[in-house]
Design a protein around this motif. Structure first.
Motif, mmCIF file in Angstrom:
data_model
loop_
_atom_site.group_PDB
_atom_site.id
_atom_site.type_symbol
_atom_site.label_atom_id
_atom_site.label_comp_id
_atom_site.label_asym_id
_atom_site.label_seq_id
_atom_site.Cartn_x
_atom_site.Cartn_y
_atom_site.Cartn_z
ATOM 1 N N GLN A 33 0.835 -1.202 0.000
ATOM 2 C CA GLN A 33 0.000 0.000 0.000
ATOM 3 C C GLN A 33 0.869 1.251 0.000
ATOM 4 N N PHE A 34 1.946 1.236 0.772
ATOM 5 C CA PHE A 34 2.847 2.394 0.790
ATOM 6 C C PHE A 34 3.515 2.578 -0.562
ATOM 7 N N ARG A 35 3.915 1.476 -1.186
ATOM 8 C CA ARG A 35 4.529 1.581 -2.508
ATOM 9 C C ARG A 35 3.532 2.159 -3.513
ATOM 10 N N LEU A 36 2.267 1.785 -3.404
ATOM 11 C CA LEU A 36 1.233 2.334 -4.284
ATOM 12 C C LEU A 36 1.104 3.841 -4.072
ATOM 13 N N ILE A 37 1.224 4.279 -2.829
ATOM 14 C CA ILE A 37 1.171 5.715 -2.538
ATOM 15 C C ILE A 37 2.389 6.423 -3.123
ATOM 16 N N LEU A 38 3.557 5.789 -3.053
ATOM 17 C CA LEU A 38 4.746 6.384 -3.669
ATOM 18 C C LEU A 38 4.557 6.538 -5.173
ATOM 19 N N TYR A 39 3.940 5.549 -5.814
ATOM 20 C CA TYR A 39 3.637 5.682 -7.241
ATOM 21 C C TYR A 39 2.715 6.882 -7.469
ATOM 22 N N GLY A 40 1.733 7.045 -6.571
ATOM 23 C CA GLY A 40 0.829 8.188 -6.690
ATOM 24 C C GLY A 40 1.543 9.512 -6.501
ATOM 25 N N ILE A 41 2.491 9.561 -5.573
ATOM 26 C CA ILE A 41 3.281 10.777 -5.350
ATOM 27 C C ILE A 41 4.069 11.121 -6.612
ATOM 28 N N ALA A 42 4.738 10.109 -7.198
ATOM 29 C CA ALA A 42 5.518 10.348 -8.414
ATOM 30 C C ALA A 42 4.613 10.806 -9.554
ATOM 31 N N TYR A 43 3.434 10.191 -9.673
ATOM 32 C CA TYR A 43 2.474 10.589 -10.710
ATOM 33 C C TYR A 43 2.076 12.055 -10.543
ATOM 34 N N MET A 44 1.731 12.445 -9.330
ATOM 35 C CA MET A 44 1.278 13.817 -9.109
ATOM 36 C C MET A 44 2.409 14.826 -9.311
ATOM 37 N N LEU A 45 3.640 14.472 -8.931
ATOM 38 C CA LEU A 45 4.763 15.390 -9.158
ATOM 39 C C LEU A 45 4.999 15.612 -10.649
ATOM 40 N N LEU A 46 4.865 14.553 -11.447
ATOM 41 C CA LEU A 46 5.009 14.715 -12.897
ATOM 42 C C LEU A 46 3.861 15.538 -13.468
ATOM 43 N N MET A 47 2.651 15.356 -12.951
ATOM 44 C CA MET A 47 1.524 16.160 -13.428
ATOM 45 C C MET A 47 1.708 17.643 -13.061
ATOM 46 N N HIS A 48 2.280 17.895 -11.881
ATOM 47 C CA HIS A 48 2.589 19.286 -11.523
ATOM 48 C C HIS A 48 3.700 19.836 -12.418
ATOM 49 N N LEU A 49 4.703 19.023 -12.714
ATOM 50 C CA LEU A 49 5.782 19.459 -13.603
ATOM 51 C C LEU A 49 5.246 19.824 -14.974
ATOM 52 N N ARG A 50 4.227 19.129 -15.409
ATOM 53 C CA ARG A 50 3.669 19.366 -16.747
ATOM 54 C C ARG A 50 3.090 20.767 -16.905
ATOM 55 N N LYS A 51 2.782 21.421 -15.796
ATOM 56 C CA LYS A 51 2.251 22.790 -15.872
ATOM 57 C C LYS A 51 3.307 23.786 -16.359
ATOM 58 N N PHE A 52 4.565 23.391 -16.290
ATOM 59 C CA PHE A 52 5.643 24.336 -16.608
ATOM 60 C C PHE A 52 6.340 24.021 -17.928
ATOM 61 N N VAL A 53 5.824 23.086 -18.670
ATOM 62 C CA VAL A 53 6.432 22.757 -19.956
ATOM 63 C C VAL A 53 5.779 23.584 -21.051
ATOM 64 N N LYS A 54 6.356 23.538 -22.228
ATOM 65 C CA LYS A 54 5.792 24.280 -23.345
ATOM 66 C C LYS A 54 4.438 23.675 -23.744
ATOM 67 N N PRO A 55 3.574 24.428 -24.416
ATOM 68 C CA PRO A 55 2.218 23.949 -24.722
ATOM 69 C C PRO A 55 2.166 22.589 -25.410
ATOM 70 N N ALA A 56 3.131 22.291 -26.259
ATOM 71 C CA ALA A 56 3.092 21.023 -26.996
ATOM 72 C C ALA A 56 3.202 19.813 -26.075
ATOM 73 N N LEU A 57 3.731 19.995 -24.860
ATOM 74 C CA LEU A 57 3.909 18.882 -23.935
ATOM 75 C C LEU A 57 2.931 18.894 -22.768
ATOM 76 N N GLN A 58 2.002 19.830 -22.762
ATOM 77 C CA GLN A 58 1.143 19.984 -21.588
ATOM 78 C C GLN A 58 0.073 18.910 -21.468
ATOM 79 N N ARG A 59 -0.047 18.040 -22.441
ATOM 80 C CA ARG A 59 -0.928 16.882 -22.322
ATOM 81 C C ARG A 59 -0.133 15.572 -22.452
#
Length: 502
Positions: free
Chosen positions: A428-454
């Motif tokens: 369960q903790f490992r699943l949460i770590l996967y969720g943390i990594a997923y959300m950090l990448l989704m937050h990072l996506r806000k700062f990329v150029k428009p072509a990469l925002q999806r």
């Protein structure tokens, strides 16, 4: 001397000495053109993951790992701790975000200059990060019965913290997903049907692309049994923060149960719930099926693949089309796919078996979608709380959008799909770590150029994280250097500029 190798010849032992210097000496690999080519080791602090510091910078902005660390009690003897729990989680989540979800990867990534820079250590001489053994022990003890619920609620709390203004409406899309197991993990149970494997069956709840919950479940647990408890937690937290906010839930047929519908009505939560096909529902939908069939015949003629050998005929036609020249093949494909008629209607419905659970006198509104193609009819039923609105728009513009949750699950699986710890809580903790990594990448996506925002997780890793770099340190600064020939050099620098300017 680092290594000794013993060989027994003629009853004698000969010892061949392999020193570090001999092991790392240059290797000639032939000529390229007229020039001799050599592979050699240099003393530069090089990394294949020059973008990992981006993850650290995003974490400093959003504080997900810091919050998770605060919810975990560190039971280690503090006088013997080499790695603080926040550093352990940051290292693990960053490695996952870089595409290395296995705990075993810690043993070689712990000395990577990018990981050391992430942990605020000297990239050349700094103390290595946590090993696989340290990481495994930490995962094993991170979650227990006392903090399980508090840790699991981190994602909905993060969603609330990141939205200062209440959204106009919150749409929750729960779904389950299979995660295969290959050992004797606690709770990993064989599941038949379409799965036919030993597995876990985690529950994910998304709001758009925001992960609100990732709950580990046994492989034999159904969706309907576990969804209500999670919805109660999430809805209570959302309503506590934003009193009276509109909430809607969209689910597939596996979730629907009378207890769930009763609770949604009591909480004034809108719903769009798929229903499994029954003889009663099929009786109600006969008119729509017949209308779709007649429209299809009037438009395209008789269906081509009806009957016992219909699938064989469909496969034969598909194989024939794929053997045509490009222009003709595309035209035939378009023509074949366009042979479809959709009829969407509605009717009122009250399941007999629900009456003993529910005390309603009103009948429920059911949207009936009937698609008719050359293979015959395909009917789907959706129970909706909205009493007004055109059925086709409700189905296509609202319910069908829950497909975005399945896309989010696909992105989540790109982050990590291995749950190989023996203990259930560790997985369960490992699943949460996967969720943390997923959300950090989704937050990072806000700062990329428009072509990469999806972009999905794999694309972000290729463009921003897995970038060869040299990390140099002087008396006044540290420098991350990437090649001027690298294809994503501009994206990398542009993302850093946007992130630092935010």
């Amino acid at each position: 001397m680092l290594v000794t190798k013993q060989t027994r010849e003629r009853g004698e032992v000969s010892v061949a000495k392999i020193t570090r210097s001999s092991r790392l000496r240059p290797v000639e690999i032939g000529k390229v053109g007229e020039l001799k080519t050599v592979v050699e080791v240099v003393d530069e602090a090089m990394t294949a993951f020059g973008g990992i510091p981006l993850i650290g910078r995003v974490e400093r902005r959003v504080g997900l790992i810091k919050e998770l660390s605060a919810r975990i009690e560190d039971i280690r003897a503090q006088n013997r701790v080499d790695h603080e729990k926040e550093d352990v989680i940051l290292q693990r989540a960053s490695q996952i975000a870089a595409g290395h979800a296995d705990g075993n990867d810690c043993d070689w990534l712990r000395i990577d200059p990018a990981i050391l820079l992430l942990l605020n250590r000297d990239p050349e001489t700094g103390r290595p990060g946590a090993s696989q053994e340290t990481m495994s022990k930490f995962e094993k003890n991170a979650i227990n019965a006392g903090n399980l619920n508090h840790v699991n609620e981190i994602f909905v709390d993060h969603y609330i913290a990141c939205h200062r203004k209440p959204p106009k409406e919150i749409v929750l899309d729960p779904d389950g997903t299979m995660m295969k197991t290959y050992g004797t993990q606690e709770g990993a149970v064989y599941r038949g049907g379409k799965y036919k494997h030993e597995m876990y069956f985690p529950l994910k709840i998304f709001c758009g692309e925001w992960l609100l919950a990732t709950i580990l479940r046994r492989g034999d647990q159904s969706k309907a049994r576990t969804i209500l408890a999670q919805l109660k937690i999430i809805v209570a937290k959302l309503r506590t923060k934003w009193r009276g906010i509109r909430i809607k839930v969209r689910m597939d047929a596996a979730f629907c149960s009378p207890q769930l519908v009763e609770w949604l009505k009591e909480q004034k939560v809108s719903y769009e719930l798929a229903l499994r096909s029954t003889s009663c529902l099929n009786e109600y939908s006969k008119w729509f099926v017949e209308e779709a069939r007649l429209q299809f015949i009037r438009t395209y003629g008789d269906p081509q693949f009806i009957g016992s050998d219909g699938n064989q005929q469909a496969h034969a036609k598909h194989a024939r089309i794929r053997g045509l020249a490009t222009a003709e093949r595309m035209e035939e494909e378009d023509t074949s796919k366009s042979r479809r008629v959709r009829v969407v209607g509605e009717f009122c419905y009250q399941p007999e078996k629900w009456k003993k659970f529910l005390k309603w006198n009103e009948w429920e509104r059911v949207i009936c979608r009937c698609d008719y193609t050359d293979k015959g009819s395909d009917v789907k039923y959706v129970l909706v709380s909205q009493q007004h609105g055109i059925p086709r728009r409700l189905y296509e513009d609202s319910y069908c959008q829950r497909g975005s949750a399945e896309q989010c699950i696909g992105r989540f699986k790109q982050i990590g799909r291995k749950l190989s710890a023996q203990e259930f809580h560790a997985n369960q903790f490992r699943l949460i770590l996967y969720g943390i990594a997923y959300m950090l990448l989704m937050h990072l996506r806000k700062f990329v150029k428009p072509a990469l925002q999806r972009a999905d997780a794999n694309t972000l890793q290729k463009h921003l994280i897995v970038i060869p770099a040299v990390i140099r340190q002087t008396q006044t600064k540290r420098v991350i250097q990437i090649s001027a020939k690298h294809a994503n050099r501009a994206n990398f620098l542009d993302t850093w500029r946007r992130l630092m300017a935010a």
